[in-house]
Design an enzyme around this catalytic site. Structure first.
Site, PDB file in Angstrom:
ATOM      1  N   HIS A 158      12.512   3.656   7.595  1.00 62.18           N
ATOM      2  CA  HIS A 158      13.052   2.818   6.520  1.00 62.18           C
ATOM      3  C   HIS A 158      13.162   1.384   7.042  1.00 62.18           C
ATOM      4  CE1 HIS A 158      15.261   6.307   4.257  1.00 62.18           C
ATOM      5  NE2 HIS A 158      14.264   5.880   3.493  1.00 62.18           N
ATOM      6  N   CYS A 252      22.995   2.835   6.713  1.00 65.17           N
ATOM      7  CA  CYS A 252      22.528   3.905   5.798  1.00 65.17           C
ATOM      8  C   CYS A 252      23.694   4.560   5.079  1.00 65.17           C
ATOM      9  CB  CYS A 252      21.839   5.025   6.551  1.00 65.17           C
ATOM     10  SG  CYS A 252      20.587   4.576   7.694  1.00 65.17           S
TER      11      CYS A 252
END
Ligand code: ARG
Length: 263
Positions: A158, A252
């Site tokens: 990511h 996250c």
């Protein structure tokens, strides 16, 4: 943020996840509580998304979608294992007065995990979890520019494992995670980069939450801390190794709600 009541590694959708490695639930809870306390200590207020049994990755609220003022664009998850999170995310945003606008059905995009605000727009990653074609669609939906970088290391799957905006001019950057074109995109975008080595990036150094001048980090190598402090930031380290087992760090586990991308 979403409390880790039902967190665990129940499937493997990134190279960090190993079902055979057990998560210590109490330790995960303590690490998550410490993160909440650090964010509150830095001046943030924390809203909660109720945890749901059977959705172990719901804790990673960064992936819920993208926020811009009162607009929320829900994610399209690549893997079926996470797709059932979406209705829970959407319900929360609807209940809290956000306008929900959706990407077209086709193409994956994993929310703020793969799109970070910088310079009046978004820097968005693609390849492992998001598709490049969604970037133009996002730009149209949000009315801001979306710059694309291709991610090249499956461990840094990511964009929030490779990039962390610090203020208008500065960001932590991990070029090891990008192709050469992506490196040039970031070089042109960020006037004062703090370069992270591959080793820094693999400690999830970029997966940090910035609240004003406080940087809450899962790990902070000495050289990185020195530069941040020189720039006037205060570093708070919150170890996140239970969440690292699922491939996640501090950032996250959060989704910023007070976002104005400009435009
Ligand atoms: N286990 C989760 C997944 O693979 C971790 C998500 C990490 N999120 C992030 N924004 N990097 O989807």
């Amino acid at each position: 943020m979403c409390p880790p009541e039902h967190f665990g590694v129940l499937y493997e959708i990134n190279p960090w996840m190993r079902r055979a490695v057990p998560v210590d639930v109490d330790r995960a809870r303590a690490q998550w509580d410490a993160l909440v306390a650090a964010l509150q200590g830095a001046g943030a207020s924390v809203e909660l998304l109720p945890p749901v049994e059977g959705l172990p990755d719901l804790v990673f609220t960064a992936n819920a979608g993208i926020v811009h003022r009162d607009q929320f664009v829900p994610a399209h998850f690549r893997h079926p294992e996470r797709q059932d999170e979406v209705p829970h995310d959407v319900a929360w945003f609807e209940e809290h007065g956000f306008r929900v606008t959706r990407l077209p059905e086709r193409g994956a995009h994993e929310g703020a995990g793969d799109a970070l605000p910088f310079a009046g727009g978004l820097l968005s990653g693609y390849r492992f979890r998001s598709d490049a074609a969604t970037h133009a669609q996002l730009s149209r939906l949000l009315g801001v520019p979306v710059r694309s970088v291709e991610l090249v290391d499956p461990r840094l799957y990511h964009v929030d494992l490779t990039f962390c905006p610090l203020d208008e001019r500065r960001a932590m950057v991990a070029p090891a995670g990008w192709d050469s074109y992506g490196c040039r995109v970031v070089q042109a975008l960020v006037p004062e980069p703090l370069e992270l080595s591959l080793d820094d990036a693999l400690q999830f150094c970029a997966n940090s939450v910035v609240v004003d001048r406080t940087v809450v980090m899962p790990a902070c190598p000495v050289s990185v801390g020195r530069q941040l402090e020189q720039w006037g930031f205060e570093v708070v380290v919150c170890p996140m190794d239970e969440f690292l087992k699922a491939g996640g760090g501090c950032r996250c586990l959060t989704l910023a709600l007070d976002v104005d991308l400009g435009g």
